[in-house]
Scaffold this active site. Structure first.
Site, PDB file in Angstrom:
ATOM      1  N   CYS A  51       0.815  -1.223   0.000  1.00 51.64           N
ATOM      2  CA  CYS A  51       0.000   0.000   0.000  1.00 51.64           C
ATOM      3  C   CYS A  51       0.842   1.264   0.000  1.00 51.64           C
ATOM      4  CB  CYS A  51      -0.963   0.004   1.186  1.00 51.64           C
ATOM      5  SG  CYS A  51      -0.188   0.353   2.790  1.00 51.64           S
ATOM      6  N   HIS A 107      -1.431   1.839   7.037  1.00 43.23           N
ATOM      7  CA  HIS A 107      -2.070   1.620   5.734  1.00 43.23           C
ATOM      8  C   HIS A 107      -2.484   2.964   5.139  1.00 43.23           C
ATOM      9  CE1 HIS A 107      -4.094  -0.346   2.503  1.00 43.23           C
ATOM     10  NE2 HIS A 107      -5.265   0.165   2.822  1.00 43.23           N
ATOM     11  N   ASP A 138      -8.674   3.384  -2.431  1.00 45.18           N
ATOM     12  CA  ASP A 138      -7.654   2.477  -1.887  1.00 45.18           C
ATOM     13  C   ASP A 138      -7.394   1.387  -2.912  1.00 45.18           C
ATOM     14  OD1 ASP A 138      -6.072   0.682  -0.553  1.00 45.18           O
ATOM     15  OD2 ASP A 138      -7.452   0.339   1.117  1.00 45.18           O
TER      16      ASP A 138
END
Length: 290
Positions: A68, A107, A122
């Site tokens: 990520c 994250h 995302d």
């Protein structure tokens, strides 16, 4: 770095001067279908740097994916270059072993404002927890996607992302009791606040996740890519193809172990990933599931 190379990488040929929801949804979906969520560098003796040019070269020019902190960092740059109003946020992944959200807000995600409405983008959580399209930032609203029904729940200053999925149908009896199989119909994925974050917030998190013996990413080698019918993943030595059967209410999991000789072939043919250094697959038991 330039947008044209990125657009070619994900197969986007639409107009890039429209900052509307349809464009955001398309670019988001193309990204998750084209660039894998993977942490293989950690298991190849490579260091992952929070350097945007390095990330661009790796993900766009070098047939690699990223975790990520790479994928979403790159995607935030893309959104801003396109003219979107995007704000970087941090979130804490849910850990089923402790039955709570982890302490490390590592994250990286984005809040995008379009026509006065906020959305969460995302492109890098992977496997069945991966959203294909941005979610509207509204509490309690069911937002169906291929992987299941996602919803964002507002609890004070905290937002929680959760998903209600389908029952797993494992084809290979050898994997019927595998710890990689998620058997929880509704699960929490991560929580976050709307406090804006700069990239330097994530530098020490990145270093810790690559070094800590308790980190998910040192305990599992992961490569996951979304497909039009579900996703595929190589976790440790286990290769899985997951097909979403919405009408039947199941996710079909076709799982098998691969040999050392097959690893590079599977990565190239299934994920378009080419490694420069030898991968040492790892799959210690953690909270991570398909």
């Amino acid at each position: 770095m330039n947008l044209e190379e990125y657009f070619q990488r994900i197969g986007f040929d639409g107009p890039c001067d429209k900052m509307d929801l349809a464009t955001l949804m398309l670019v988001h979906k193309l990204h998750v279908m084209s660039i894998p969520f993977e942490n293989l560098s950690i298991h190849c003796g490579e260091w992952i740097a929070m350097d945007l040019e390095v990330i661009f070269n790796k993900l766009v020019r070098s047939s690699r994916g990223g975790w990520c902190l790479e994928n979403n960092y790159l995607f935030g740059w893309v959104l801003r270059e396109m003219g979107f109003d995007a704000t970087t946020l941090s979130s804490r992944a849910f850990n089923s072993i402790i039955n709570d959200f982890g302490a490390l807000d590592s994250h990286l995600i984005h809040k995008v404002i379009i026509d006065g409405k906020a959305y969460i983008a995302d492109v890098s959580f992977g496997v069945s927890s991966q959203i294909w399209e941005p979610l509207e930032l509204i509490s309690g609203k069911d937002q169906p996607q291929a992987a299941g029904v996602f919803r964002l729940v507002h609890e004070g200053e905290i937002w929680v992302l959760e998903k209600t999925g389908r029952k797993p149908e494992v084809l290979n009896p050898e994997f019927a009791k595998s710890s990689l199989v998620n058997r929880k119909e509704t699960k929490q994925i991560y929580c976050f606040t709307l406090e804006p974050r700069r990239v330097d917030h994530f530098i020490d998190k990145s270093q810790r996740l690559q070094k800590d013996p308790a980190s998910l990413f040192t305990n599992k080698s992961i490569c996951s890519l979304q497909t039009p019918t579900g996703f595929k993943a190589l976790i440790g030595w286990t290769y899985s193809e997951v097909t979403y059967k919405l009408e039947e209410g199941v996710d079909v999991l076709d799982m098998r172990n691969v040999t050392e000789d097959e690893i590079d072939v599977v990565l190239k043919e299934q994920f378009n990933v080419k490694l420069q250094n030898k991968l040492k697959p790892v799959c210690n038991k953690t909270f991570y599931t398909l």
